[in-house]
Write an enzyme that holds these catalytic residues in place. Structure first.
Site: not given
Length: 477
Positions: A176, A382
């Protein structure tokens, strides 16, 4: 515009179950450059059924390792002939500078194919060991149907880090791709067809979150291999844990580059730029915390600032560009939100800030913060963009402590004139990968992280192990 109307399922191009589409938008022009079907849960059902059929009844899992390695070698040869095309396509769909695409986005996946083709040529499926009452056979068998769910930042790298070892193991796969970057997966499907892999061994369905969760939770899937955010990784781990399904997770990072006092700053900055700003800062391994001693702090801040400003910001298709646009408007806004948060927390903007380099395209100004403490959001979370935080340390032990004071443990570097001493530092930092005066990933070595950076390892022999089940057969007589 690149338009695809079908999905790759069971070795054929098939019509999707739904009518939805995914627009691929250029981060540089903000114009649509591609369109693919938006896969549905029904499409995932068909893809899993095809992979299940190929695994349960097809030839692929029943071939020898050497036979599968030969097929991977054919795919590698086709990939090598088209790697320039692959690099340009990834630059077009997600904004990676073409120099980085030619350096890593396409060559690294090719290197993985070549490694597993060579490694598998002599890999033994069974090993004989002496037992207490007679000989014992340890047999390696494929884990089964694999759901490979990948992000947009290095789409072929993360896809191939799963596909190549899974293929060698004898697994079948449903890939995917991320909605932002499905085009490269279609090019890969063309190569798979040309290489003559059996039908259903690799199936490709681009889709969003709903169809992705349907794939991950499908009873016909034996293992999930995921790369992406730590939040999504926790959700996938929960689903797999409930089903006692095999899972490997390669997640986020907040890596530290420790600059020791004996480092030669002028010679270090070029390689540090690659380690910190690769792919426009959209890399889980990016060294975004720069740790500098108070003795040389101002000098390091100046060197890092000069390094960042020396990277031309512009069209990612231009070989002269060092930093291109971010993948999407939401990513641009996310990164700018972190820049504002850093300013609000009292960090000093040395270069960059909130002024965008261009009116068109999802650019942010490459930014360096000084006066950062390791408890600030810009040092803990992050950011996934070209934003660097320079953090002071008192001594080497303090530098190691700060490097390890993170929820993550994916990567890191140390910069020093004494490489042997750099190895001593590397052994103290709790990360899955590390570099002394460099940062590189090798196809024949394990890649993965400690702590919230993930579970399991990819690449190398260790990466193959994650797609194998081990069976012990004892016998008498």
């Amino acid at each position: 515009m690149r338009q695809h109307d079908t999905l790759f399922i069971g070795g054929e191009w098939v019509a999707p179950a739904g009518t939805g589409t995914i627009d691929v938008i250029s981060p540089q022009t903000e114009e649509v450059v591609g369109r693919v079907p938006d896969g549905t849960p029904e499409d995932m059902e068909r893809a899993v059924a095809a992979a299940r059929e190929a695994f349960d009844h097809g030839p692929w899992p029943r071939m020898t390792f050497a036979e599968r390695a030969a097929a991977i070698g054919r795919l590698a040869a086709i990939y090598e002939a088209r790697q320039g095309e692959m690099a340009a396509l990834i630059t077009e769909e997600m904004g990676s500078p073409i120099t980085f695409s030619n350096l890593a986005q396409a060559p690294q996946p090719l290197g993985m194919l070549k490694f597993y083709a060579e490694y598998g040529a002599t890999f033994e499926q069974e090993e004989q060991r002496p037992g207490l009452f007679g000989p014992v056979t340890v047999r390696r068998e494929p884990v089964g149907v694999v759901a490979a769910v990948v992000p947009w930042n290095v789409p072929q790298f993360v896809s191939m880090s799963k596909i190549a070892p899974a293929l060698l193991a004898g697994c079948t796969i449903v890939l995917k791709p991320a909605p932002e970057t499905p085009l490269d997966a279609y090019l890969l499907a063309e190569m798979v067809l040309e290489a003559g892999l059996p039908a259903g061994v690799l199936n490709i369905v681009p889709a969003g979150r709903e169809a992705g969760e349907h794939l991950v939770s499908h009873a016909g899937v034996d293992k999930v291999a995921f790369t992406g955010s730590t939040a999504a990784g926790r959700r996938i781990a929960a689903i797999c844990g409930e089903q006692l399904k095999r899972v490997s997770l390669e997640l986020g990072g907040k890596s530290a580059a420790i600059v020791l006092d004996d480092a030669d700053l002028p010679s270090s900055m070029g390689m540090l730029a690659l380690a910190s700003l690769m792919n426009n800062g959209q890399a889980c391994v990016a060294q975004t915390r720069i740790l500098a001693s108070r003795n040389r702090y101002d000098e390091v801040v100046e060197a890092v600032a000069n390094m960042v400003t020396s990277q031309p910001v512009g069209d990612p298709a231009d070989p002269g560009t060092g930093i291109g646009p971010l993948v999407a408007k939401r990513q641009q806004e996310r990164v700018e939100g972190y820049i504002k948060a850093g300013m609000d927390e009292g960090a000093k903007v040395v270069v960059g800030g909130l002024d965008r380099p261009y009116d068109r395209g999802w650019y942010v100004a490459p930014t360096v913060f000084a006066g950062v403490t390791n408890d600030m959001r810009i040092a803990r979370e992050e950011i996934f963009g070209p934003v660097l935080a320079v953090i002071p340390y008192e001594d080497e032990a303090d530098a190691v402590r700060i490097a390890n004071d993170s929820d993550y443990g994916l990567a890191g570097t140390v910069w020093t004139a004494d490489t042997e001493h750099g190895m001593d530092v590397a052994r103290q930092v709790r990360t899955g990968t590390y570099g002394v005066n460099c940062y590189m990933l090798e196809a024949n070595t394990p890649f993965g992280g400690y702590k919230a950076s993930g579970i399991g390892r990819e690449l190398g022999p260790e990466g193959l192990s994650g797609y194998l089940e081990y069976k012990t057969i004892a016998r008498l007589g």
